[in-house]
Design an enzyme around this catalytic site. Structure first.
Site, PDB file in Angstrom:
ATOM      1  CD  GLU A 296       5.625  58.477  70.358  1.00 28.82           C
ATOM      2  OE1 GLU A 296       5.626  57.463  69.636  1.00 28.82           O
ATOM      3  OE2 GLU A 296       6.356  58.604  71.350  1.00 28.82           O
TER       4      GLU A 296
ATOM      5  CG  HIS B  13       9.732  58.182  70.544  1.00 30.71           C
ATOM      6  ND1 HIS B  13       9.006  57.957  71.691  1.00 30.71           N
ATOM      7  CD2 HIS B  13      11.022  58.210  70.926  1.00 30.71           C
ATOM      8  CE1 HIS B  13       9.824  57.862  72.725  1.00 30.71           C
ATOM      9  NE2 HIS B  13      11.063  58.012  72.287  1.00 30.71           N
TER      10      HIS B  13
ATOM     11  CB  CYS C 152      10.671  54.930  73.876  1.00 26.93           C
ATOM     12  SG  CYS C 152      12.329  55.446  74.312  1.00 26.93           S
TER      13      CYS C 152
END
Lengths: 209, 323
Positions: free
Chosen positions: A188, A186, A95
């Site tokens: 994560e 994302h 991002c």
């Protein structure tokens, strides 16, 4: 010295830095641990030395606000250290991190590291109300990948040297160029660790060389 | 391709909402009343701005009913910056929140700083696609707001004072109550839920993880780089600065506006605002590095003239609004 190198190869899991100026660096650190790497938070240029036992094997540029990142990079003389690091060693940007790695940034235009041959348009999908979770087929092994998009940027151009690993609505969302990886979503924030594992593999292969 | 963003209240909806809060971590969210203030905030490295007509210090000084900001102002600020824009709705005023969502605001603050619109009910935040942040003074209040759908909690502190003492009090209270839950047995958690007047499932979640299920930020009286560093070290994940950057005292903002030629009208005051904004952003990221903190504190010119919370009358407190 060659012994140290040897130790690193055999005993240690890859030491991967996470730029920790602002954003979801803690989520990346957790994801790296789950993917078998040792995460280290990076806030100062000294952490980005290219050689020696303390040097990092790779670096993640996390999600957050890219304008905030840039402010710190200019202020703390991190920009130079980061530019040298990303030319030498594996790097993964998500991002805002993807925006930093781009050749060119638009909407609005801002400075970037020009580490990958991609152009990125900021906030291209709209505001927070347009954020989304989608499942997309990728070139990674296994089923479609869950992708969390938060005020996401768009990769509006990817050069010939860039491998597109996944697309959403015809635009690349996960790309690789040599030892450099970038995603507009994302990974994560999902439980699936395939993307982080891919990066840890890239880093490990680079350490062996 | 399965699009699942229509689900506002389920796990996916909440992940998108807390996802934006994750991106704001380690950053500073600044109250702004004009586009020039918003531009200064963005250039200083703020992660978001809160669009307001009056900052808390002015609301406190001027009195009257404090409402949602004028949509025209919010739109102007949204166009002026590329970072997320937040705005405040009155407690319980879901129609103001509907308007803010329509304007494309990225986060809605259901805030005790504005005059409450409902004495019993907070907004049902699950009904919105836009994420909400809510204030809390203790763990029970935080968990009640999360049960209603809040995607971020901030300590209330005492807004508009420039006195950090209650931000500290509320952060310590929440952290202490969370720690206490982690040592309780399963069967003791039911009574704990009753004591905190909070849903059992959320109490159990905190007991297991030792932290809130959503990001926990700090607000209410933070005025200097040292204040920001203090709150971060006490466990805040990011900082809201209200009146501390653009106010001279309780009633007058620094003049940061531009003249017809595009130059600062009052360069000295604009520089002062810029230096405060810069210093607080750096202090928040480097909150555990006293060398950096000393450096930025030295560089900062002036600070908001504060109002000691201890000298305030009970009826003047904003933090007792909300339940």
């Amino acid at each position: 010295m060659s012994n140290l190198r040897e130790d690193k190869k055999v005993i240690h899991s890859p030491r991967i830095g996470v730029l920790a100026l602002q954003g979801d660096f803690a989520a990346h650190a957790d994801a790296l641990r789950e993917a078998g790497a040792e995460p280290l938070l990076v806030r100062a240029p000294e952490a980005l030395v290219l050689a020696g036992p303390e040097s990092l094997d790779g670096l993640i540029l996390p999600g957050g606000e890219s304008t905030t990142f840039l402010k710190f990079l200019e202020r703390d003389r991190l920009l130079g250290a980061l530019a040298s690091f990303v030319r030498e060693k594996p790097v993964f940007g998500t991002c805002a991190g993807c925006i930093l790695l781009a050749h060119k940034v638009t909407h609005p235009a801002q400075q970037s590291l020009d580490a990958m041959d991609i152009d990125v348009e900021r906030n291209a999908y709209g505001r927070q109300i347009d954020s989304a979770v989608v499942e997309v087929e990728t070139k990674l092994p296994g089923p479609p990948l869950e992708m969390v998009y938060i005020r996401a940027p768009r990769i509006s151009r990817a050069g010939p040297a860039v491998e597109v690993l996944a697309e959403r609505d015809g635009f690349p969302v996960l790309v690789r160029q040599g030892n450099r990886l970038a995603s507009t979503f994302h990974p994560e924030l999902s439980l699936d660790r395939r993307v982080h594992r891919l990066f840890v593999d890239i880093v490990a292969a680079n350490v062996q060389q | 391709m399965a699009e699942t963003n229509g689900n506002y209240s389920g796990a996916t909806g909440l992940r998108l909402k807390t996802g934006l809060a994750e991106m704001l971590k380690g950053g500073v969210i600044m109250d702004v009343m004009t586009t020039q203030q918003a531009v200064i905030a963005e250039r200083a490295g703020a992660v978001a701005v809160m669009a307001l007509e009056r900052v808390p210090a002015m609301i406190r000084a001027e009195g009257g009913v404090a409402r949602m900001a004028n949509p025209a102002l919010i739109r102007e600020i949204i166009h002026a910056v590329s970072i997320p824009v937040m705005a405040k709705a009155r407690i319980g005023h879901f129609a103001e929140a509907q308007i803010l969502q329509q304007l494309g605001v990225d986060f809605i603050d259901e805030s005790e700083v504005l005059t409450p619109a409902d004495e019993a009910h907070h907004i049902d935040k699950h009904a919105f696609k836009t994420p909400f942040v809510c204030g809390a003074r203790d763990l029970g209040e935080a968990l009640r707001r999360i049960a209603e759908g809040a995607a971020m909690i901030r300590t209330k502190g005492e807004a508009g004072t420039g006195d950090v003492v209650h931000a500290v009090k509320h952060m310590r209270q929440i952290v202490k109550e969370m720690k206490a839950l982690t040592v309780l047995s399963e069967q003791e958690l039911y009574a704990a839920a009753k004591e905190h007047r909070a849903p059992y499932e959320l109490v159990r979640m905190v007991a297991q993880n030792g932290k809130l299920p959503v990001p926990n930020f700090s607000a209410g009286g933070i005025a200097t780089p040292a204040d920001a560093a203090l709150m971060m070290q006490l466990g805040a994940e990011a900082i809201f600065v209200g009146s501390g950057i653009f106010m001279k005292d309780g009633t007058t903002p620094l003049d940061v506006e531009l003249n017809a030629q595009g130059a600062p009208r009052t360069p000295k005051e604009r520089e002062e605002a810029e230096s405060r904004a810069n210093a607080i952003v750096i202090a928040t990221t480097h909150c555990r590095d006293p060398k950096v903190l000393a450096e930025v504190s030295e560089k900062m010119t002036g600070a908001m003239k504060g109002l000691a919370v201890a000298a305030l009358d009970e009826r003047q407190l904003l933090q007792t609004r909300g339940w």
